[in-house]
Design a protein around this motif. Structure first.
Motif, PDB file in Angstrom:
ATOM      1  N   VAL A 180       0.841  -1.184   0.000  1.00  0.00           N
ATOM      2  CA  VAL A 180       0.000   0.000   0.000  1.00  0.00           C
ATOM      3  C   VAL A 180       0.876   1.234   0.000  1.00  0.00           C
ATOM      4  O   VAL A 180       1.727   1.410   0.863  1.00  0.00           O
ATOM      5  CB  VAL A 180      -0.928   0.008   1.232  1.00  0.00           C
ATOM      6  CG1 VAL A 180      -1.788   1.241   1.224  1.00  0.00           C
ATOM      7  CG2 VAL A 180      -1.767  -1.244   1.250  1.00  0.00           C
ATOM      8  N   GLY A 181       0.648   2.107  -0.981  1.00  0.00           N
ATOM      9  CA  GLY A 181       1.434   3.325  -1.051  1.00  0.00           C
ATOM     10  C   GLY A 181       0.911   4.380  -0.101  1.00  0.00           C
ATOM     11  O   GLY A 181      -0.213   4.333   0.356  1.00  0.00           O
ATOM     12  N   GLN A 182       1.752   5.360   0.216  1.00  0.00           N
ATOM     13  CA  GLN A 182       1.348   6.471   1.065  1.00  0.00           C
ATOM     14  C   GLN A 182       0.810   7.586   0.184  1.00  0.00           C
ATOM     15  O   GLN A 182       1.245   7.800  -0.938  1.00  0.00           O
ATOM     16  CB  GLN A 182       2.539   6.976   1.886  1.00  0.00           C
ATOM     17  CG  GLN A 182       3.082   5.931   2.853  1.00  0.00           C
ATOM     18  CD  GLN A 182       2.050   5.543   3.895  1.00  0.00           C
ATOM     19  OE1 GLN A 182       1.465   6.391   4.540  1.00  0.00           O
ATOM     20  NE2 GLN A 182       1.811   4.253   4.045  1.00  0.00           N
ATOM     21  N   SER A 183      -0.164   8.318   0.724  1.00  0.00           N
ATOM     22  CA  SER A 183      -0.757   9.396  -0.047  1.00  0.00           C
ATOM     23  C   SER A 183       0.228  10.536  -0.237  1.00  0.00           C
ATOM     24  O   SER A 183       0.832  11.009   0.716  1.00  0.00           O
ATOM     25  CB  SER A 183      -2.011   9.920   0.661  1.00  0.00           C
ATOM     26  OG  SER A 183      -2.492  11.053  -0.021  1.00  0.00           O
ATOM     27  N   ASP A 234      -3.859   2.099 -11.291  1.00  0.00           N
ATOM     28  CA  ASP A 234      -2.538   2.382 -10.745  1.00  0.00           C
ATOM     29  C   ASP A 234      -1.475   1.547 -11.458  1.00  0.00           C
ATOM     30  O   ASP A 234      -1.750   0.806 -12.397  1.00  0.00           O
ATOM     31  CB  ASP A 234      -2.513   2.171  -9.226  1.00  0.00           C
ATOM     32  CG  ASP A 234      -2.718   0.714  -8.821  1.00  0.00           C
ATOM     33  OD1 ASP A 234      -2.569  -0.181  -9.686  1.00  0.00           O
ATOM     34  OD2 ASP A 234      -3.012   0.468  -7.634  1.00  0.00           O
ATOM     35  N   SER A 235      -0.234   1.658 -10.964  1.00  0.00           N
ATOM     36  CA  SER A 235       0.888   0.996 -11.630  1.00  0.00           C
ATOM     37  C   SER A 235       0.788  -0.528 -11.565  1.00  0.00           C
ATOM     38  O   SER A 235       1.425  -1.232 -12.352  1.00  0.00           O
ATOM     39  CB  SER A 235       2.208   1.448 -10.995  1.00  0.00           C
ATOM     40  OG  SER A 235       2.209   1.157  -9.598  1.00  0.00           O
ATOM     41  N   GLY A 282      -2.086  11.668  -7.865  1.00  0.00           N
ATOM     42  CA  GLY A 282      -0.972  10.747  -7.665  1.00  0.00           C
ATOM     43  C   GLY A 282      -1.459   9.307  -7.679  1.00  0.00           C
ATOM     44  O   GLY A 282      -2.401   8.962  -8.368  1.00  0.00           O
ATOM     45  N   ASP A 283      -0.838   8.466  -6.883  1.00  0.00           N
ATOM     46  CA  ASP A 283      -1.180   7.051  -6.876  1.00  0.00           C
ATOM     47  C   ASP A 283      -2.252   6.678  -5.864  1.00  0.00           C
ATOM     48  O   ASP A 283      -2.749   5.569  -5.867  1.00  0.00           O
ATOM     49  CB  ASP A 283       0.075   6.212  -6.574  1.00  0.00           C
ATOM     50  CG  ASP A 283       1.028   6.222  -7.747  1.00  0.00           C
ATOM     51  OD1 ASP A 283       0.537   6.367  -8.875  1.00  0.00           O
ATOM     52  OD2 ASP A 283       2.240   6.097  -7.516  1.00  0.00           O
ATOM     53  N   SER A 284      -2.585   7.566  -4.937  1.00  0.00           N
ATOM     54  CA  SER A 284      -3.555   7.210  -3.911  1.00  0.00           C
ATOM     55  C   SER A 284      -4.176   8.469  -3.346  1.00  0.00           C
ATOM     56  O   SER A 284      -3.813   9.574  -3.711  1.00  0.00           O
ATOM     57  CB  SER A 284      -2.889   6.409  -2.790  1.00  0.00           C
ATOM     58  OG  SER A 284      -1.793   7.131  -2.263  1.00  0.00           O
ATOM     59  N   SER A 285      -5.156   8.295  -2.433  1.00  0.00           N
ATOM     60  CA  SER A 285      -5.818   9.448  -1.846  1.00  0.00           C
ATOM     61  C   SER A 285      -5.964   9.227  -0.359  1.00  0.00           C
ATOM     62  O   SER A 285      -5.196   8.478   0.246  1.00  0.00           O
ATOM     63  CB  SER A 285      -7.166   9.647  -2.530  1.00  0.00           C
ATOM     64  OG  SER A 285      -7.773  10.838  -2.103  1.00  0.00           O
ATOM     65  N   VAL A 286      -6.953   9.861   0.258  1.00  0.00           N
ATOM     66  CA  VAL A 286      -7.096   9.783   1.708  1.00  0.00           C
ATOM     67  C   VAL A 286      -7.263   8.345   2.163  1.00  0.00           C
ATOM     68  O   VAL A 286      -6.738   7.923   3.168  1.00  0.00           O
ATOM     69  CB  VAL A 286      -8.302  10.636   2.145  1.00  0.00           C
ATOM     70  CG1 VAL A 286      -8.509  10.532   3.644  1.00  0.00           C
ATOM     71  CG2 VAL A 286      -8.080  12.083   1.738  1.00  0.00           C
ATOM     72  N   HIS A 308      -7.015  -1.529  -2.281  1.00  0.00           N
ATOM     73  CA  HIS A 308      -6.293  -2.234  -3.333  1.00  0.00           C
ATOM     74  C   HIS A 308      -6.803  -3.659  -3.386  1.00  0.00           C
ATOM     75  O   HIS A 308      -7.390  -4.172  -2.440  1.00  0.00           O
ATOM     76  CB  HIS A 308      -4.779  -2.196  -3.086  1.00  0.00           C
ATOM     77  CG  HIS A 308      -4.345  -2.937  -1.861  1.00  0.00           C
ATOM     78  ND1 HIS A 308      -3.766  -4.183  -1.908  1.00  0.00           N
ATOM     79  CD2 HIS A 308      -4.424  -2.616  -0.553  1.00  0.00           C
ATOM     80  CE1 HIS A 308      -3.483  -4.585  -0.686  1.00  0.00           C
ATOM     81  NE2 HIS A 308      -3.880  -3.668   0.164  1.00  0.00           N
ATOM     82  N   LYS A 309      -6.638  -4.264  -4.522  1.00  0.00           N
ATOM     83  CA  LYS A 309      -7.139  -5.626  -4.620  1.00  0.00           C
ATOM     84  C   LYS A 309      -6.056  -6.542  -5.135  1.00  0.00           C
ATOM     85  O   LYS A 309      -5.205  -6.161  -5.924  1.00  0.00           O
ATOM     86  CB  LYS A 309      -8.379  -5.678  -5.505  1.00  0.00           C
ATOM     87  CG  LYS A 309      -8.162  -5.579  -6.987  1.00  0.00           C
ATOM     88  CD  LYS A 309      -9.506  -5.533  -7.690  1.00  0.00           C
ATOM     89  CE  LYS A 309      -9.309  -5.246  -9.175  1.00  0.00           C
ATOM     90  NZ  LYS A 309     -10.574  -5.045  -9.865  1.00  0.00           N
ATOM     91  N   ARG A 310      -6.118  -7.777  -4.630  1.00  0.00           N
ATOM     92  CA  ARG A 310      -5.187  -8.805  -5.069  1.00  0.00           C
ATOM     93  C   ARG A 310      -6.006  -9.906  -5.727  1.00  0.00           C
ATOM     94  O   ARG A 310      -7.070 -10.291  -5.261  1.00  0.00           O
ATOM     95  CB  ARG A 310      -4.418  -9.361  -3.870  1.00  0.00           C
ATOM     96  CG  ARG A 310      -3.593  -8.325  -3.149  1.00  0.00           C
ATOM     97  CD  ARG A 310      -2.599  -9.003  -2.231  1.00  0.00           C
ATOM     98  NE  ARG A 310      -3.261  -9.788  -1.197  1.00  0.00           N
ATOM     99  CZ  ARG A 310      -3.574  -9.326  -0.008  1.00  0.00           C
ATOM    100  NH1 ARG A 310      -3.315  -8.055   0.281  1.00  0.00           N
ATOM    101  NH2 ARG A 310      -4.139 -10.091   0.897  1.00  0.00           N
TER     102      ARG A 310
END
Length: 413
Positions: free
Chosen positions: A2-5, A76-77, A102-106, A110-112
């Motif tokens: 999980v990326g950071q906002s 996303d990427s 960007g890549d994320s928000s508040v 994500h799904k796997r």
């Protein structure tokens, strides 16, 4: 992972990553959570017309309309699809959106994906949603919802039933909302590119005040197709009504979730279960909706009946309105007042309808709300196809039968 906002606080206010609304128990259009008190859904002009000209008397029985928001599909990427709402953006400013979020928000969803072999040798894609809250944990903000927010997992349509075509009795979440969400993302990604901005309605989240929201979604009326339905769709809906309690009672179950105090899980049923019910099966399921696995919540009956009678009085006065394919939600909190709580019996399962009764001295908090007005028509509507006289007798028929059944349950019949 999980990326950071990357957003600073000012940017976070203008870009909101939408979450699947896990309390959606029926319908086919995906509902999304915008914030704790607001949900959103794809804009349909006929539904917007209804909210914009809503009669004053009906406002207490419908979600509050909060406006329109632009929504953008983003990948996303890792190839994960997400929906981002941008209140300040108009369609012509779409180019600025990619730079803003960007890549994320508040909130990050994500799904796997993984695959599971079936008996036929084919493969189904299974989707597991994981959640990370960057601002405040759900344990702090709404402790009762933790059962629904941890380990959200959706297993494809065929896995909603077991080998005997029975639906599982226990869930720590309702799978229907994620089912609708997955289908909606797939439809959007196949039809539109990422630069397309979509308009969504912002509506009140009518279950936000409940710790353990128990929800019954009822499809109301004897007719479900709208005036604009094709002949094929019209015939399909007529057949569904004829083969279900829509014809005999003017109401059928479209979905439900009921908190089970003895197990700590939610019992969930979907529209396919509701279509198969006989009138007696409908009555038994309505009774089950009021049973928490330990006892029948008789304290709920009087306030629900009073609320339904008040709605009936309002609907009878709405000349020209036809609420085709709309639903009625009955909502209460699975967390009881202390005076209504009896000792738990972990051996009493939900499907046993001979629950002991619990008589509370105070009326529990309940709610009754009409939703889904994409096919509602009325005189003066911008999308009006046919003008009708008098009230919606099919809807009234369903409400009257619903009230009678609840009164019979209250009287022990």
């Amino acid at each position: 992972m999980v990326g950071q906002s990357p957003l600073d606080p000012s940017e976070s206010r203008t870009a909101v990553l939408l979450e699947p609304f896990v309390h959606q128990v029926g319908g086919h259009m995906s509902m999304m959570k915008y914030d704790e008190h607001t949900v959103c859904k794809p804009l349909v002009s006929q539904e917007l017309s209804f909210y914009e000209s809503l009669p004053l008397a009906m406002r207490q029985f419908t979600p509050q309309y909060k406006g329109i928001v632009s929504v953008h599909l983003k990948k996303d990427s890792l190839g994960n699809l997400t929906l981002i709402a941008s209140p300040s953006l108009q369609p012509e400013s779409c180019g600025r959106l990619d730079n803003a979020i960007g890549d994320s928000s508040v909130t990050i969803w994500h799904k796997r994906k993984w695959t599971a072999s079936t008996g036929t040798g084919s493969e189904h894609t299974l989707v597991k949603w994981s959640h990370t809250q960057l601002t405040k944990t759900f344990k702090d903000s709404c402790p009762g919802k933790m059962l629904l927010r941890t380990d959200l997992q959706y297993h494809t349509d065929s896995l909603l039933e077991d080998a005997n075509r029975n639906q599982p009795e226990r869930n720590s979440y309702n799978p229907w909302g994620l089912h609708c969400h997955r289908q909606h993302l797939n439809r959007m990604s196949s039809k539109h590119n990422e630069n397309k901005l979509h308009q969504f309605l912002l509506l009140e989240n009518v279950v936000s005040k409940y710790n353990y929201p128990c929800i019954l979604d009822l499809k109301m009326g004897t007719r479900q197709h709208g005036d604009d339905a094709s002949e094929e769709k019209k015939a399909r809906h007529i057949k569904k009504c004829e083969q279900s309690t829509s014809a005999t009672l003017g109401v059928r179950i479209c979905g439900m979730q009921v908190y089970q105090a003895d197990t700590g899980y939610f019992l969930c049923k979907d529209k396919y279960y509701g279509r198969k019910l006989s009138p007696e099966g409908f009555r038994q399921t309505l009774r089950q909706f009021l049973c928490n696995g330990n006892h029948l919540r008789t304290d709920l009956l009087e306030p629900i009946i009073l609320r339904l009678k008040a709605l009936l009085s309002v609907i009878r006065k709405q000349s020209s309105y036809r609420f085709y394919s709309s639903s009625l939600l009955i909502i209460y909190d699975g967390q009881e007042h202390k005076e209504n709580t009896a000792p738990l019996d972990n051996h009493l399962h939900f499907q046993k309808t001979n629950c002991t009764t619990s008589h509370g001295t105070n009326h529990s908090r309940v709610d009754v709300r009409m939703i889904d007005f994409a096919h509602t028509t009325f005189k003066g509507s911008k999308c009006n196809h046919t003008t009708y006289d008098g009230p919606d007798h099919g809807y009234i028929f369903g409400l009257e039968n619903l009230i009678k059944i609840l009164q019979n349950i209250s009287e022990g019949k």
